[in-house]
Motif scaffolding. Sequence first.
Motif, PDB file in Angstrom:
ATOM      1  N   THR A 143       0.855  -1.183   0.000  1.00  0.00           N
ATOM      2  CA  THR A 143       0.000   0.000   0.000  1.00  0.00           C
ATOM      3  C   THR A 143       0.893   1.234   0.000  1.00  0.00           C
ATOM      4  O   THR A 143       2.111   1.132  -0.099  1.00  0.00           O
ATOM      5  CB  THR A 143      -0.924   0.021   1.227  1.00  0.00           C
ATOM      6  OG1 THR A 143      -0.132   0.172   2.415  1.00  0.00           O
ATOM      7  CG2 THR A 143      -1.745  -1.263   1.319  1.00  0.00           C
ATOM      8  N   ALA A 144       0.294   2.404   0.123  1.00  0.00           N
ATOM      9  CA  ALA A 144       1.073   3.639   0.075  1.00  0.00           C
ATOM     10  C   ALA A 144       2.040   3.756   1.238  1.00  0.00           C
ATOM     11  O   ALA A 144       3.078   4.416   1.122  1.00  0.00           O
ATOM     12  CB  ALA A 144       0.132   4.840   0.062  1.00  0.00           C
ATOM     13  N   ASP A 145       1.744   3.104   2.366  1.00  0.00           N
ATOM     14  CA  ASP A 145       2.596   3.302   3.538  1.00  0.00           C
ATOM     15  C   ASP A 145       3.031   2.034   4.252  1.00  0.00           C
ATOM     16  O   ASP A 145       3.737   2.103   5.270  1.00  0.00           O
ATOM     17  CB  ASP A 145       1.901   4.224   4.543  1.00  0.00           C
ATOM     18  CG  ASP A 145       0.489   3.754   4.881  1.00  0.00           C
ATOM     19  OD1 ASP A 145       0.144   2.608   4.553  1.00  0.00           O
ATOM     20  OD2 ASP A 145      -0.270   4.541   5.467  1.00  0.00           O
ATOM     21  N   THR A 146       2.649   0.853   3.730  1.00  0.00           N
ATOM     22  CA  THR A 146       3.078  -0.384   4.380  1.00  0.00           C
ATOM     23  C   THR A 146       3.042  -1.524   3.376  1.00  0.00           C
ATOM     24  O   THR A 146       2.620  -1.352   2.238  1.00  0.00           O
ATOM     25  CB  THR A 146       2.174  -0.715   5.584  1.00  0.00           C
ATOM     26  OG1 THR A 146       2.745  -1.799   6.319  1.00  0.00           O
ATOM     27  CG2 THR A 146       0.774  -1.123   5.121  1.00  0.00           C
ATOM     28  N   HIS A 147       3.528  -2.702   3.813  1.00  0.00           N
ATOM     29  CA  HIS A 147       3.403  -3.883   2.968  1.00  0.00           C
ATOM     30  C   HIS A 147       3.245  -5.108   3.847  1.00  0.00           C
ATOM     31  O   HIS A 147       3.619  -5.116   5.020  1.00  0.00           O
ATOM     32  CB  HIS A 147       4.580  -4.025   2.001  1.00  0.00           C
ATOM     33  CG  HIS A 147       5.865  -4.475   2.633  1.00  0.00           C
ATOM     34  ND1 HIS A 147       6.742  -3.603   3.251  1.00  0.00           N
ATOM     35  CD2 HIS A 147       6.425  -5.706   2.727  1.00  0.00           C
ATOM     36  CE1 HIS A 147       7.778  -4.265   3.704  1.00  0.00           C
ATOM     37  NE2 HIS A 147       7.625  -5.546   3.411  1.00  0.00           N
ATOM     38  N   GLU A 168       9.448  -0.652  -6.134  1.00  0.00           N
ATOM     39  CA  GLU A 168       8.923  -0.604  -7.504  1.00  0.00           C
ATOM     40  C   GLU A 168       7.402  -0.745  -7.516  1.00  0.00           C
ATOM     41  O   GLU A 168       6.702  -0.065  -8.278  1.00  0.00           O
ATOM     42  CB  GLU A 168       9.560  -1.710  -8.347  1.00  0.00           C
ATOM     43  CG  GLU A 168      11.044  -1.525  -8.599  1.00  0.00           C
ATOM     44  CD  GLU A 168      11.336  -0.397  -9.566  1.00  0.00           C
ATOM     45  OE1 GLU A 168      10.406   0.106 -10.217  1.00  0.00           O
ATOM     46  OE2 GLU A 168      12.521  -0.016  -9.674  1.00  0.00           O
ATOM     47  N   ALA A 169       6.868  -1.638  -6.688  1.00  0.00           N
ATOM     48  CA  ALA A 169       5.420  -1.836  -6.632  1.00  0.00           C
ATOM     49  C   ALA A 169       4.716  -0.580  -6.143  1.00  0.00           C
ATOM     50  O   ALA A 169       3.652  -0.204  -6.650  1.00  0.00           O
ATOM     51  CB  ALA A 169       5.086  -3.017  -5.726  1.00  0.00           C
ATOM     52  N   ARG A 170       5.330   0.094  -5.177  1.00  0.00           N
ATOM     53  CA  ARG A 170       4.707   1.329  -4.657  1.00  0.00           C
ATOM     54  C   ARG A 170       4.703   2.420  -5.721  1.00  0.00           C
ATOM     55  O   ARG A 170       3.732   3.183  -5.845  1.00  0.00           O
ATOM     56  CB  ARG A 170       5.455   1.781  -3.400  1.00  0.00           C
ATOM     57  CG  ARG A 170       4.813   2.956  -2.682  1.00  0.00           C
ATOM     58  CD  ARG A 170       5.336   3.076  -1.269  1.00  0.00           C
ATOM     59  NE  ARG A 170       4.809   2.022  -0.408  1.00  0.00           N
ATOM     60  CZ  ARG A 170       5.542   1.346   0.483  1.00  0.00           C
ATOM     61  NH1 ARG A 170       6.831   1.610   0.630  1.00  0.00           N
ATOM     62  NH2 ARG A 170       4.984   0.418   1.224  1.00  0.00           N
ATOM     63  N   ALA A 171       5.778   2.491  -6.504  1.00  0.00           N
ATOM     64  CA  ALA A 171       5.832   3.481  -7.584  1.00  0.00           C
ATOM     65  C   ALA A 171       4.781   3.172  -8.647  1.00  0.00           C
ATOM     66  O   ALA A 171       4.122   4.081  -9.173  1.00  0.00           O
ATOM     67  CB  ALA A 171       7.225   3.497  -8.206  1.00  0.00           C
ATOM     68  N   MET A 172       4.600   1.887  -8.984  1.00  0.00           N
ATOM     69  CA  MET A 172       3.596   1.512  -9.972  1.00  0.00           C
ATOM     70  C   MET A 172       2.193   1.742  -9.438  1.00  0.00           C
ATOM     71  O   MET A 172       1.286   2.137 -10.172  1.00  0.00           O
ATOM     72  CB  MET A 172       3.799   0.058 -10.396  1.00  0.00           C
ATOM     73  CG  MET A 172       5.079  -0.140 -11.209  1.00  0.00           C
ATOM     74  SD  MET A 172       5.386  -1.853 -11.706  1.00  0.00           S
ATOM     75  CE  MET A 172       4.090  -2.093 -12.933  1.00  0.00           C
TER      76      MET A 172
END
Length: 390
Positions: A143-147, A168-172
Amino acid sequence: MQDIAEQLLAWHSSGRSFAVATVVGVSGSAPRDPGAALAVDAAGEAIGSVSGGCVEGAVYELCRDAIASGTPVLERFGYSDEDAFAVGLTCGGVLDVFVQPMVPGADAALDAGITYIASGTPVALARIVAGPGALLGATVAVTADTHHGSLTPSPSTTAALERAAVAEARAMLDAGRTGQLVLGLDGRPCDDEAQGTVTFFIESYVPAPRMLVFGAIDFAAAVVRIGKFLGYRVSVCDARPVFATERRFPEADEVVVDWPHRYLDSQLAAIDGRTVLCVLTHDAKFDIPLLERALRLPVAFVGAMGSRKTHRDRNARLREVGLTETEIGRLRSPIGLDLGARTPEETAVSVAAEIVAHRRGGSCLPLSAGDGPIHHDLTRTAEQTAATAA
């Protein structure tokens, strides 16, 4: 999975095992885009689609096998003319389909991902779809602030690989993009799927794109219906309360009584590069203040209804309020493709066709008039990737 998230959550909540087959790669004239999914539960119920029918039967069986074995698999489906009854795509394209079994409670990332998707919370799932066998299917939900979750049980590779994949996933996710990513086991980007690399499929699940329809006229009702059909969250705005009513626009997600420019100002935090604006009022006192703002925003599409004369007068007024020729050039006016449309429904098809063509890079010519690629956006993406690599 977004289209089938509600049913997946129901299966997950009941503790029922299932498998999800996801299109993770396409080439040629493939029938579905990356991210299309078909799911099968332990009882054999199927939901969703990966190919519109071409290979559904074979993928269904792969899902049943994955549920039984607990092992994920990547399968490629292409065209074969050697056997008329062989499983393949008659369109000549290629689909890479990743099938992953899911057992509720067994994987923190998948558990969190399904919950986030079903609730509408923006999340990106980064899944390993090719690479060392022990890593296949490993997932993180970002998510925007955690995983949530971990990519691999190996301490020697987890930290670097997971850090890179999460970043990379957060940027996408921030860009609302879905696609493949190739990394080395040490987390460094790689150009291809060479030995010692890991291929991720990153799926971004974000709220539906927005369509803002200004002008509560009869044409607007038809545009609302086709906007919902295309998957947009549709809002209707008009300053006249007698026309802007939920009864007249029952399919709209919201109907707002306000001056168009003032409503747009209130929505700046909720619109993005996927947002489309359809200005149907063709009344200068509404249009000009609205378009003065809209044409300076980083939205996907701004179109306005009106005659050729209205268009010329509107452009002159926009110059008077200080818009540049580049900004005015973003305006699609008169809105819609030249289909010869007369009725509100035909006009809505014309408007929707231009929005789709603008988004996907279509030529707006009949497919029968040429012999080039049908899916222009895939060709454009491939060209951009090649240019970047060069």
